[in-house]
Write a protein that holds these residues in place. Structure first.
Motif, mmCIF file in Angstrom:
data_model
loop_
_atom_site.group_PDB
_atom_site.id
_atom_site.type_symbol
_atom_site.label_atom_id
_atom_site.label_comp_id
_atom_site.label_asym_id
_atom_site.label_seq_id
_atom_site.Cartn_x
_atom_site.Cartn_y
_atom_site.Cartn_z
ATOM 1 N N ARG A 102 0.834 -1.206 0.000
ATOM 2 C CA ARG A 102 0.000 0.000 0.000
ATOM 3 C C ARG A 102 0.866 1.253 0.000
ATOM 4 O O ARG A 102 0.572 2.221 -0.700
ATOM 5 C CB ARG A 102 -0.923 0.006 1.217
ATOM 6 N N ALA A 103 1.949 1.247 0.760
ATOM 7 C CA ALA A 103 2.830 2.414 0.829
ATOM 8 C C ALA A 103 3.489 2.667 -0.518
ATOM 9 O O ALA A 103 3.691 3.819 -0.905
ATOM 10 C CB ALA A 103 3.886 2.219 1.901
ATOM 11 N N ASP A 104 3.842 1.609 -1.219
ATOM 12 C CA ASP A 104 4.452 1.771 -2.541
ATOM 13 C C ASP A 104 3.462 2.358 -3.542
ATOM 14 O O ASP A 104 3.850 3.070 -4.459
ATOM 15 C CB ASP A 104 4.987 0.435 -3.061
ATOM 16 N N GLU A 105 2.169 2.042 -3.366
ATOM 17 C CA GLU A 105 1.147 2.554 -4.272
ATOM 18 C C GLU A 105 0.839 4.026 -4.010
ATOM 19 O O GLU A 105 0.413 4.746 -4.894
ATOM 20 C CB GLU A 105 -0.129 1.728 -4.134
ATOM 21 N N GLU A 106 1.060 4.477 -2.785
ATOM 22 C CA GLU A 106 0.737 5.858 -2.412
ATOM 23 C C GLU A 106 1.941 6.754 -2.699
ATOM 24 O O GLU A 106 2.801 6.945 -1.860
ATOM 25 C CB GLU A 106 0.366 5.934 -0.939
#
Length: 181
Positions: A102-106
């Motif tokens: 999720r952090a990589d997507e944000e």
């Protein structure tokens, strides 16, 4: 002529000495190679034995478990507790992986939707990491420490069982102290 004969005898003696030294080195290397091969066989057989014992123990645990046998039941409960700790650790690992994904997507700043928090006026005076993944790494380290503490706290104090290395310490010392030929 005596000088030539003496010189010939000296050369002959030197040749025999060198030949003897070479033969001795060849024999020493042959012996060391044989010992090395036997050690490999011993190590492989020990590994096979350990795998067989593990398979036997697993079969016993799954099929022949006797709840009334106090000695084996204690070990079976230790196995169950260990499996439960492993499951919790894997669950925590999966949760961390999801958080990282999720952090990589944000890629966009949550406060102002700019590409970087360095561009955000709200955080201009704050000391925050540039990359949102850095926040996740810190969270991961904290979570890993918490998981390690949880596992350590939940682990029963096991009896001291000598390892294979400890059991074979004397054998290894004997092998290393063999007289060299």
């Amino acid at each position: 002529m005596d000088v030539l004969n003496e010189f010939g005898k000296a050369l002959s003696y030197a040749g025999k000495t060198i030949s003897s030294a070479v033969d001795s080195m060849i024999e020493t290397n042959r012996r060391k190679a044989m010992i090395s091969r036997i050690r490999v066989v011993i190590r492989n057989e020990r590994e096979n034995t350990e795998r067989t014992y593990a398979a036997l123990g697993k079969y016993y645990f799954e099929h022949l478990r006797d709840p009334e046998n106090g000695n084996t039941e204690q070990l079976c409960r230790a196995v169950e507790e260990s499996e439960a700790r492993l499951k919790r650790a894997f669950d925590k690992l999966d949760a961390l992986r999801e958080e990282f994904a999720r952090a990589d997507e944000e890629d966009v700043c949550a406060g102002c939707e700019k590409d970087s928090c360095q561009d955000c006026e709200y955080y201009a005076n704050e000391d925050i990491p540039v990359d949102p993944a850095e926040v996740s790494e810190e969270a991961a380290e904290e979570a890993a420490e918490e998981a390690a503490e949880e596992v350590a706290a939940a682990a029963p104090e096991a009896e001291s069982v000598p390892t294979e290395a400890e059991e074979n310490k004397d054998e290894v010392q004997k092998d290393s102290e063999e007289p060299k030929a």
